[in-house]
Scaffold this active site. Sequence first.
Site, mmCIF file in Angstrom:
data_model
loop_
_atom_site.group_PDB
_atom_site.id
_atom_site.type_symbol
_atom_site.label_atom_id
_atom_site.label_comp_id
_atom_site.label_asym_id
_atom_site.label_seq_id
_atom_site.Cartn_x
_atom_site.Cartn_y
_atom_site.Cartn_z
ATOM 1 N N HIS A 190 9.872 74.122 -29.082
ATOM 2 C CA HIS A 190 9.550 74.533 -30.154
ATOM 3 C C HIS A 190 8.476 75.501 -30.063
ATOM 4 O O HIS A 190 7.606 75.056 -29.391
ATOM 5 C CB HIS A 190 9.726 73.382 -31.103
ATOM 6 C CG HIS A 190 10.790 72.867 -31.367
ATOM 7 N ND1 HIS A 190 12.043 73.643 -31.896
ATOM 8 C CD2 HIS A 190 11.248 71.641 -31.333
ATOM 9 C CE1 HIS A 190 13.157 72.424 -32.083
ATOM 10 N NE2 HIS A 190 12.564 71.320 -31.690
ATOM 11 N N MET B 227 15.937 78.178 -37.788
ATOM 12 C CA MET B 227 14.839 77.295 -37.731
ATOM 13 C C MET B 227 13.776 78.156 -38.196
ATOM 14 O O MET B 227 12.951 78.824 -37.629
ATOM 15 C CB MET B 227 14.561 76.496 -36.330
ATOM 16 C CG MET B 227 13.417 75.817 -36.499
ATOM 17 S SD MET B 227 13.226 74.605 -34.970
ATOM 18 C CE MET B 227 11.716 73.734 -35.241
ATOM 19 N N CYS C 83 10.630 79.405 -35.264
ATOM 20 C CA CYS C 83 10.573 78.796 -34.081
ATOM 21 C C CYS C 83 11.201 80.061 -33.366
ATOM 22 O O CYS C 83 12.600 80.167 -33.291
ATOM 23 C CB CYS C 83 11.349 77.551 -33.774
ATOM 24 S SG CYS C 83 11.368 76.864 -32.093
ATOM 25 N N HIS D 160 14.700 79.065 -31.599
ATOM 26 C CA HIS D 160 15.619 78.799 -32.405
ATOM 27 C C HIS D 160 15.859 79.279 -33.841
ATOM 28 O O HIS D 160 16.434 79.042 -34.662
ATOM 29 C CB HIS D 160 15.390 77.137 -32.730
ATOM 30 C CG HIS D 160 15.450 76.307 -31.737
ATOM 31 N ND1 HIS D 160 14.306 75.756 -31.253
ATOM 32 C CD2 HIS D 160 16.622 76.193 -30.725
ATOM 33 C CE1 HIS D 160 14.512 75.164 -30.065
ATOM 34 N NE2 HIS D 160 15.803 75.122 -29.695
#
Length: 162
Positions: free
Chosen positions: A87, A154, A146, A149
């Site tokens: 992340h 995200m 992120c 993601h």
Amino acid sequence: MRKSMAALAVFAIACGGGEQAAERSPASDAQQPAAAAAAQPAAAGTGTVHSVEMLLTDAGAYVYRPAALTIKPGDTVRWLNVSGFPHNVAFWPDSVPQAARSYLQGKFAGDAQKLAALSGRLLTQPQQMYEMMFDGAPAGTYKYYCTPHLALGMKATLTIQP
């Protein structure tokens, strides 16, 4: 409490602390439950520390928890890598206040492994974290995501009150 805060500060400095947008994984943080997203007094006494978890939920969603956070100038945000990594934290340049772009670039400037001007490095290990103090940050809404993601949804919002 004061002794433990002092010990934590000494430990953070010994481990390369003191960076404003730093990656850290002190043992004391690893011992705290990852779900502890409650605000805590900052060690320097300048604001409050807010925790945001970066994780893969049991339902298979990649999320920041909480997905929306409101802070005051001088507060610190600690993004904690819990699960589903790697992340990072990346701010959209066109969705932060105009004055915040150069402010955020300065926060990430010391990170040689950052992915972009308004983005931090990838955190690949459990309990790694970014910690950023928003001292003098322009008020407004800061949208972030992120990088690995983003396509999976995200993303989150940080609001800095005047």
